[in-house]
Write an enzyme that holds these catalytic residues in place. Structure first.
Site, PDB file in Angstrom:
ATOM      1  N   GLU A  55       0.852  -1.190   0.000  1.00 40.85           N
ATOM      2  CA  GLU A  55       0.000   0.000   0.000  1.00 40.85           C
ATOM      3  C   GLU A  55       0.895   1.250   0.000  1.00 40.85           C
ATOM      4  OE1 GLU A  55      -1.998   0.628   3.744  1.00 40.85           O
ATOM      5  OE2 GLU A  55      -3.667   1.672   2.809  1.00 40.85           O
ATOM      6  N   LYS A  81     -10.208   0.631  -0.987  1.00 46.37           N
ATOM      7  CA  LYS A  81     -10.099   0.361   0.456  1.00 46.37           C
ATOM      8  C   LYS A  81     -11.302   0.944   1.197  1.00 46.37           C
ATOM      9  CE  LYS A  81      -6.871   1.117   4.340  1.00 46.37           C
ATOM     10  NZ  LYS A  81      -5.659   1.874   4.748  1.00 46.37           N
ATOM     11  N   CYS A 131      -4.615  -3.371   4.202  1.00 47.56           N
ATOM     12  CA  CYS A 131      -4.179  -2.889   5.521  1.00 47.56           C
ATOM     13  C   CYS A 131      -5.242  -2.992   6.619  1.00 47.56           C
ATOM     14  CB  CYS A 131      -3.682  -1.447   5.378  1.00 47.56           C
ATOM     15  SG  CYS A 131      -2.603  -0.919   6.727  1.00 47.56           S
TER      16      CYS A 131
END
Ligand SMILES: *[C@@H]1O[C@H](CO)[C@@H](O)[C@H](O)[C@H]1NC(C)=O
Ligand SMILES: *[C@@H]1O[C@H](CO)[C@@H](O)[C@H](O)[C@H]1NC(C)=O
Ligand SMILES: *[C@@H]1O[C@H](CO)[C@@H](O)[C@H](O)[C@H]1NC(C)=O
Ligand SMILES: *[C@@H]1O[C@H](CO)[C@@H](O)[C@H](O)[C@H]1NC(C)=O
Ligand SMILES: *[C@@H]1O[C@H](CO)[C@@H](O)[C@H](O)[C@H]1NC(C)=O
Ligand SMILES: *[C@@H]1O[C@H](CO)[C@@H](O)[C@H](O)[C@H]1NC(C)=O
Ligand SMILES: *[C@@H]1O[C@H](CO)[C@@H](O)[C@H](O)[C@H]1NC(C)=O
Ligand SMILES: *[C@@H]1O[C@H](CO)[C@@H](O)[C@H](O)[C@H]1NC(C)=O
Ligand SMILES: *[C@@H]1O[C@H](CO)[C@@H](O)[C@H](O)[C@H]1NC(C)=O
EC number: 3.5.1.92
Length: 487
Positions: free
Chosen positions: A80, A179, A211
């Site tokens: 990321e 995300k 994440c």
């Protein structure tokens, strides 16, 4: 139930050979990248400067992708924020963004680079996949024009998303994921709802998230439970937090708890405690990297099973709660005391003896521990702890945790503070908890931030293979679908 669950795991794995797949295994790669950060993130740069910086980072990723392909990798995950870092406002990230179309448009940016406007980064990434005949996952920023009369449309007329893209070995865009659980990322917007993004290959079905998403139910658990993916691609920019949330310990535990492969690629930045990438399977970690000493990136490769759990309904059929309730609680210790891990109030009890059976409870959660130490170091204190409740500063995630950990000093007020080394050796331990869910993530972290090699069964029920203890946790997310937090 770390040791006692193993008969179940073994039974599960015995069925794997029955899986009929086009390819039973493949070589996977992840790259931990020391990102070159922009000099300026508080005032906007030109689109040209933004592209120059991204190209410097892609130059490094290119070498990793080529190397991985040369060594036979079929897929590579990059981290990321690997192209530009993280410290932006909505305005200063804008020159870095490209409009990324839905994969349904059937697009090979490498061959048709102008079809969707100015998309030099997508064209280059697609060529890297194509030229090296490898699946490539990269993380970049997507901008989507919206109607500014619409109440949710941001003032600049664009939604801005933290986005993963995957190109196949022909360079075709096959997946795009926005995300959902942003941490401190004011530069990006939260998509309307969690996206469940998967794609099929001849070496298994893949799912994607990013994440902080890993700490929540959607899309992470749903991809495994309802979409039956074999392997998760997981780019991250993860800041390690001991004792519970260091990248390698939590990511490996998630793979084990959910019964899937997890390919985790982290940023490498020692000053921010960002390191820790790995290739994890339900059986333990295949390879991992944790390096607080150098400033270098690192390519990891390993062979993994295409269908790690075959036809069995994931997650693994272990019912921790059923197991723990069969344990007649050991007498609850009178010496139980209150302590903290970060801001979470635990009930702790000390492991006074070299061997023993202990129970500690907090509200409905009871944690049972049986253990035998080979040699107890006089200057080391271990405690068993239980926590159930809302976690952290923002108190939005509901956690239940059973943990056995080394206190920082022999003063019990230090129990729960970060500790990196230990010398007490455990001959065996068995830890279980009366969790209210089947999503339980068994973490074992050894001295100097090492993972236990292979399965816990091998390491912890074996008398021949004592381990130096540090932190051993079972951790569960009860209502993990709340928004907002970070790695
Ligand atoms: C940042 O500024 C320094 C000094 O002017 C320069 O050498 C360096 O290349 C710049 N870095 C980037 C990423 O632009
Ligand atoms: C891919 O290969 C083509 C033709 O061999 C070459 O022109 C191009 O520069 C390469 N692109 C990348 C990103 O490697
Ligand atoms: C992958 O294949 C399965 C059936 O094998 C199918 O149900 C699913 O829709 C496919 N997924 C994608 C994204 O094509
Ligand atoms: C990194 O971790 C150490 C020890 O856990 C901690 O003291 C330090 O504050 C962390 N650094 C950052 C930037 O969070
Ligand atoms: C798990 O590990 C054991 C040995 O450690 C091995 O025999 C078994 O095949 C592995 N299973 C999978 C699915 O990798
Ligand atoms: C696990 O076992 C408990 C107690 O036997 C039972 O109440 C619960 O429904 C089971 N959970 C699952 C997910 O099977
Ligand atoms: C354990 O935790 C509960 C709930 O936080 C608390 O009420 C109780 O006093 C604690 N027990 C001890 C011995 O600290
Ligand atoms: C712990 O309990 C087990 C059986 O539940 C027993 O065999 C063992 O001796 C006990 N250990 C200690 C140190 O009390
Ligand atoms: C333990 O630490 C606390 C807090 O720092 C301190 O108040 C206390 O005196 C210490 N106890 C001992 C026995 O050193």
């Amino acid at each position: 139930m770390v040791t006692s669950s193993f008969p179940t795991f073994v039974a599960v794995f015995a069925l794997i050979t029955l899986q009929v797949g086009t390819e039973d295994s493949f070589i996977a790669a992840v790259y931990e990248h020391a990102v070159i950060l922009p000099n300026r993130t508080k005032t906007p740069v030109s689109q040209e400067d933004a592209l120059n910086l991204m190209n410097k980072n892609i130059d490094i990723l290119e070498r990793a992708i080529k190397q991985a392909a040369e060594q036979g990798a079929r897929i590579i995950v990059t981290p990321e924020d690997a192209l530009y870092g993280w410290e932006f406002t909505r305005e200063t990230i804008f020159p870095y963004l490209e409009d990324i179309p839905d994969p349904q448009v059937n697009w090979i940016p490498c061959q048709d680079s102008h079809r969707f406007g100015h998309t030099p980064v997508q064209a280059r990434l697609s060529c890297l996949a194509k030229n090296n005949s490898i699946y490539v996952l990269a993380n970049l920023g997507d901008k989507k024009p919206c109607n500014s009369r619409h109440s949710t449309c941001p003032p600049n007329g664009y939604f801005q998303y933290n986005t993963n893209v995957v190109y196949n070995p022909e360079g075709k865009l096959v997946a795009r994921y926005h995300k959902y659980h942003l941490y401190s990322e004011p530069q990006f917007d939260v998509p309307e709802k969690p996206e469940l993004v998967t794609f099929n290959t001849t070496f298994g079905r893949f799912g994607i998230f990013t994440c902080f998403d890993i700490l929540f139910y959607d899309p992470a658990v749903t991809l495994v439970k309802d979409f039956h993916v074999d392997t998760i691609l997981f780019p991250t920019a993860w800041m390690n937090v001991l004792p519970l949330l260091t990248a390698i310990e939590f990511h490996s535990a998630w793979a084990m708890g959910m019964g899937v492969n997890l390919l985790a690629a982290n940023i490498h930045r020692v000053s921010l405690n960002m390191t820790g990438s790995g290739i994890y399977t339900p059986n333990g970690s295949k390879v991992y990297h944790y390096d607080m000493k150098t400033e270098s990136g690192k390519l990891l490769l390993s062979d993994v099973d295409s269908h790690p759990l075959s036809s069995l309904a994931p997650p693994t059929a272990v019912n921790w709660s059923a197991y723990a309730t069969t344990i007649k609680p050991f007498p609850v210790q009178k010496s139980t005391f209150r302590g903290f891990i970060s801001r979470d109030g635990f009930n702790f009890t000390e492991l006074f003896e070299n061997a023993g059976n202990l129970t500690v409870c907090q509200k409905e959660l009871c944690c049972h521990l049986s253990y035998r130490m080979l040699q107890k170091e006089a200057n080391e204190v271990y405690v068993l702890g239980a926590f159930t409740g809302l976690h952290g500063r923002r108190r939005r995630e509901y956690w239940q945790v059973c943990t056995m950990l080394k206190c920082k000093t022999t003063n019990l007020t230090t129990c729960g503070q970060p500790v990196e080394t230990a010398s007490t050796r455990f001959e065996m331990f068995s830890l279980s908890g009366t969790f209210g869910t089947k999503y339980v993530f068994p973490e074992v972290l050894l001295t100097e931030i090492h993972l236990s090699p292979g399965k816990f069964e091998n390491s912890f029920s074996s008398r021949n293979c004592p381990k130096v203890g540090l932190n051993i946790h079972l951790m569960k997310l009860l209502h993990p679908w709340e928004k907002d937090k970070k790695c």
